[in-house]
Design a protein around this motif. Structure first.
Motif, PDB file in Angstrom:
ATOM      1  N   ASP A  69      -2.273  -5.225  -2.130  1.00  0.00           N
ATOM      2  CA  ASP A  69      -1.790  -4.750  -3.429  1.00  0.00           C
ATOM      3  C   ASP A  69      -2.949  -4.367  -4.351  1.00  0.00           C
ATOM      4  N   ILE A  70      -4.058  -5.119  -4.270  1.00  0.00           N
ATOM      5  CA  ILE A  70      -5.228  -4.790  -5.107  1.00  0.00           C
ATOM      6  C   ILE A  70      -5.743  -3.408  -4.723  1.00  0.00           C
ATOM      7  N   LEU A  71      -5.891  -3.173  -3.422  1.00  0.00           N
ATOM      8  CA  LEU A  71      -6.409  -1.881  -2.961  1.00  0.00           C
ATOM      9  C   LEU A  71      -5.488  -0.746  -3.408  1.00  0.00           C
ATOM     10  N   GLU A  72      -4.186  -1.010  -3.318  1.00  0.00           N
ATOM     11  CA  GLU A  72      -3.235   0.028  -3.730  1.00  0.00           C
ATOM     12  C   GLU A  72      -3.275   0.226  -5.242  1.00  0.00           C
ATOM     13  N   SER A  73      -3.510  -0.851  -5.991  1.00  0.00           N
ATOM     14  CA  SER A  73      -3.572  -0.717  -7.454  1.00  0.00           C
ATOM     15  C   SER A  73      -4.819   0.063  -7.887  1.00  0.00           C
ATOM     16  N   MET A  74      -5.799   0.163  -6.984  1.00  0.00           N
ATOM     17  CA  MET A  74      -6.972   0.981  -7.298  1.00  0.00           C
ATOM     18  C   MET A  74      -6.647   2.475  -7.197  1.00  0.00           C
ATOM     19  N   GLY A  75      -5.521   2.792  -6.572  1.00  0.00           N
ATOM     20  CA  GLY A  75      -5.115   4.189  -6.538  1.00  0.00           C
ATOM     21  C   GLY A  75      -4.752   4.715  -5.158  1.00  0.00           C
ATOM     22  N   LEU A  76      -4.719   3.848  -4.160  1.00  0.00           N
ATOM     23  CA  LEU A  76      -4.306   4.295  -2.828  1.00  0.00           C
ATOM     24  C   LEU A  76      -2.791   4.234  -2.725  1.00  0.00           C
ATOM     25  N   GLU A  77      -2.202   5.218  -2.087  1.00  0.00           N
ATOM     26  CA  GLU A  77      -0.742   5.188  -1.934  1.00  0.00           C
ATOM     27  C   GLU A  77      -0.331   4.006  -1.067  1.00  0.00           C
ATOM     28  N   THR A  78      -0.999   3.872   0.079  1.00  0.00           N
ATOM     29  CA  THR A  78      -0.717   2.750   0.961  1.00  0.00           C
ATOM     30  C   THR A  78      -2.031   2.268   1.565  1.00  0.00           C
ATOM     31  N   VAL A  79      -2.194   0.964   1.674  1.00  0.00           N
ATOM     32  CA  VAL A  79      -3.384   0.459   2.332  1.00  0.00           C
ATOM     33  C   VAL A  79      -3.345   0.901   3.800  1.00  0.00           C
ATOM     34  N   GLY A  80      -4.489   1.281   4.325  1.00  0.00           N
ATOM     35  CA  GLY A  80      -4.535   1.815   5.689  1.00  0.00           C
ATOM     36  C   GLY A  80      -4.798   3.304   5.678  1.00  0.00           C
ATOM     37  N   GLY A  81      -4.495   3.938   4.553  1.00  0.00           N
ATOM     38  CA  GLY A  81      -4.806   5.363   4.421  1.00  0.00           C
ATOM     39  C   GLY A  81      -6.301   5.564   4.208  1.00  0.00           C
ATOM     40  N   HIS A  82      -6.736   6.822   4.266  1.00  0.00           N
ATOM     41  CA  HIS A  82      -8.158   7.098   4.037  1.00  0.00           C
ATOM     42  C   HIS A  82      -8.531   6.686   2.623  1.00  0.00           C
ATOM     43  N   GLY A  83      -9.684   6.073   2.489  1.00  0.00           N
ATOM     44  CA  GLY A  83     -10.108   5.516   1.202  1.00  0.00           C
ATOM     45  C   GLY A  83     -10.028   4.003   1.177  1.00  0.00           C
ATOM     46  N   SER A  84      -9.238   3.428   2.134  1.00  0.00           N
ATOM     47  CA  SER A  84      -9.041   1.972   2.144  1.00  0.00           C
ATOM     48  C   SER A  84     -10.352   1.232   2.375  1.00  0.00           C
ATOM     49  N   THR A  85     -11.183   1.758   3.266  1.00  0.00           N
ATOM     50  CA  THR A  85     -12.438   1.069   3.587  1.00  0.00           C
ATOM     51  C   THR A  85     -13.361   1.060   2.372  1.00  0.00           C
ATOM     52  N   ALA A  86     -13.431   2.184   1.683  1.00  0.00           N
ATOM     53  CA  ALA A  86     -14.281   2.265   0.487  1.00  0.00           C
ATOM     54  C   ALA A  86     -13.772   1.330  -0.600  1.00  0.00           C
ATOM     55  N   ALA A  87     -12.456   1.323  -0.800  1.00  0.00           N
ATOM     56  CA  ALA A  87     -11.872   0.458  -1.828  1.00  0.00           C
ATOM     57  C   ALA A  87     -12.164  -1.007  -1.518  1.00  0.00           C
ATOM     58  N   LEU A  88     -12.009  -1.372  -0.245  1.00  0.00           N
ATOM     59  CA  LEU A  88     -12.232  -2.758   0.160  1.00  0.00           C
ATOM     60  C   LEU A  88     -13.705  -3.145   0.020  1.00  0.00           C
TER      61      LEU A  88
END
Lengths: 96, 455
Positions: free
Chosen positions: B291-310
């Motif tokens: 939920d934190i990763l998604e609250s940063m602006g990702l539609e769903t965790v697992g999509g591109h951008g997830s690694t950077a957000a994490l």
């Protein structure tokens, strides 16, 4: 350094809709338990009643668990949320 | 001394505790049992049992007292012990099973929900004790309720013991088979590590390392819910600001752990080890790293951008937490278990989060492939190869990685496993079926990387 265990002060917070008798109820319970009120501040924020109270329990025989139980129950009766916390958690969290 | 905390600060703390699931995830007492060797499994088991009861009888009560007095929820009280393979070296596999039963009895008696340390460190090779213990893992995890097991198969300094990697594929399969009635829950209590941490307070991978003192208290804090709410308040903040917000929040969370650790170690008369800064999710709604990763602006965790957000989240948590505690240690990073995080579960269900993306994410955060359910018919070689990949990530990046994977007997992609409680529930994930059998059967040891030669 902040030393835990030594503090005898508790922080009581009250959140809920404003109504007559909230402070009277809490101060009566504290007086019966020989707990001294050191500081009290209240505001009405976005239609909500918010109160923070600092109390000294050094002259009291009532332990924090019992006090929390009494206040939580009374709070539920009045439809307000009362929390009782040891002062150390605030000191630790907000000051180094 | 006057009370100088502002009203806003007080209300912030109360809100963290009341509505954002701030809690102490675990108080873990590490106990040295290397002096408990007896002539048989029975005798060794009794000695370990007696010592645990001597040291830890007040652990649960002390944790409960602190919870009540300070009003901070303390979810778990646990025990980690020296790796059993070291204590019981020279004993047979049935002896190890016997010792496991005494560990379960001791955990039950002192009231802790897990005891970790049915472990072996085999990154460079096996002792006889290591072999006996590893052989005893499936039966022990099936016959006990609270015993947790871990095996360290690789380090940056030693390389990867591919013999151990090969064996662990079969051990995991056998553990699943013996606990098939409960969806292979035994595997949820078994972690395969690279660069295992000696002072980790979190289960199932906790053990009391060889460099640790006689007895110590390690604290695992939590607080994904608190970080989530902080991030949500600033939808427009740029990454510099966002990192600061997370750092501030992590600082406050960790201070709570520091307080509880100091009080607990004083009351128990035991040295204070470390605070582990990991963001550990639970299946509770809102207590999710996804939920934190998604609250940063990702539609769903697992999509591109997830690694950077994490990566950004994990680093900010460490920076904030490191300032808050005298001693930081353990795993200290965000956990991304699937079955224990509702946001991760949702992402898998939606088809957005694959095993491959999870593997990529483990490069930048704590631990590794955690609490992942895969089809029961997955060959042991594929499980070994999954372990080898994670160990390689840990070895090259000088970090702890781990695999806790459940090949759920009789289950296929689309089915679910249900473990209940903190272990949660998970959808079965798709595994790449291409066979690594020939690679895994080579055996031997993958040499340590060049950057291990740093002396």
């Amino acid at each position: 350094m902040t030393r835990p265990e030594e503090g005898k002060r508790l922080i009581i917070t009250v959140l809920g809709h404003d109504k007559v008798g909230i402070i009277a109820m809490i101060s009566t319970i504290l007086a019966e338990a020989q707990i001294n009120i050191l500081d009290i501040s209240q505001t009405i924020l976005q239609e909500f009643f918010t109160m923070v109270m600092v109390v000294d329990t050094s002259g009291s025989q009532t332990d924090v668990v019992t006090l929390r139980d009494i206040l939580t129950r009374k709070g539920e009766e009045m439809g307000i949320k009362i929390t009782v916390q040891h002062e150390d958690i605030f000191k630790f969290m907000h000051r180094v | 001394m006057p009370f100088s905390i502002s009203k806003d600060e007080i209300l912030e703390t109360v809100s963290m505790l009341q509505t954002e699931n701030l809690d102490i995830r675990t108080i873990t007492m590490g106990i040295n049992i290397l002096d408990c060797r007896g002539g048989s499994g029975q005798e060794t088991g009794v000695k370990i049992y007696d010592k645990i009861l001597r040291y830890a009888s007040e652990l649960v009560k002390t944790g409960d007292d602190i919870e009540k007095e300070y009003g901070i929820p303390i979810i778990n009280k646990r025990i980690s012990i020296s790796p059993v393979a070291m204590v019981a070296d020279g004993l047979s596999s049935p002896d190890m099973v016997k010792i496991g039963s005494y560990l379960d009895k001791a955990a039950n008696e002192v009231g802790v929900n897990f005891i970790g340390g049915f472990s072996a460190l085999v990154h460079k090779g096996f002792t006889k004790g290591d072999r006996a213990l590893i052989e005893a893992i499936p039966e022990t995890l099936a016959a006990t309720e609270r015993v947790c097991s871990s095996v360290n198969v690789a380090t940056t300094k030693a390389g990867i013991n591919m013999d151990a990697v090969y064996h662990m594929g079969s051990v995991i399969k056998e553990t699943a088979r013996l606990t098939a009635q409960q969806d292979g829950v035994g595997c949820a209590k078994l972690v395969v590590f690279c660069n295992a941490a000696e002072d980790n307070p979190f289960m199932a991978g906790a053990f009391h390392g060889a460099g640790e003192p006689e007895c110590t208290i390690n604290i695992g804090v939590s607080g994904p819910g608190v970080v989530l709410n902080a991030v949500k308040k600033y939808p427009k903040a740029d990454f510099g600001q966002l990192a600061n917000i997370i750092k501030n929040t992590a600082f406050k969370i960790t201070r709570t752990g520091e307080l509880v650790g100091r009080v607990a170690s004083k009351r128990l008369g035991v040295s204070f080890g470390i605070v582990d800064l990991s963001l550990a999710p639970t299946p509770a709604i809102g207590d999710s790293v996804a939920d934190i990763l998604e609250s940063m602006g990702l539609e769903t965790v697992g999509g591109h951008g997830s690694t950077a957000a994490l990566a950004m989240l994990n680093d900010a948590v460490k920076k904030g937490g490191a300032m808050a505690s005298s001693y930081v240690g353990g795993l200290s990073g965000a956990f991304i278990p699937v079955s224990e995080d509702q946001g991760m579960i949702n992402a898998v269900e939606a088809g957005a989060l694959s095993l491959d993306k999870l593997e990529a994410m483990t490069c930048v955060c704590s631990v590794g492939l955690d609490m992942i359910a895969i089809p029961g018919d997955t060959p042991a070689e594929i499980i070994s190869a999954i372990i080898a990949d994670e160990a390689a990530i840990g070895m090259i990046n000088r970090k702890t990685t781990a695999v806790r994977i459940i090949p759920a007997p009789g289950k296929k992609v689309g089915d679910w496993v249900e473990f209940g409680g903190l272990l949660g529930r998970a959808p079965i994930m798709q595994v790449n079926q291409s066979s690594p059998a020939q690679f895994i059967q080579r055996r031997g040891r993958i040499p340590a990387p060049i950057h291990s030669l740093n002396n």
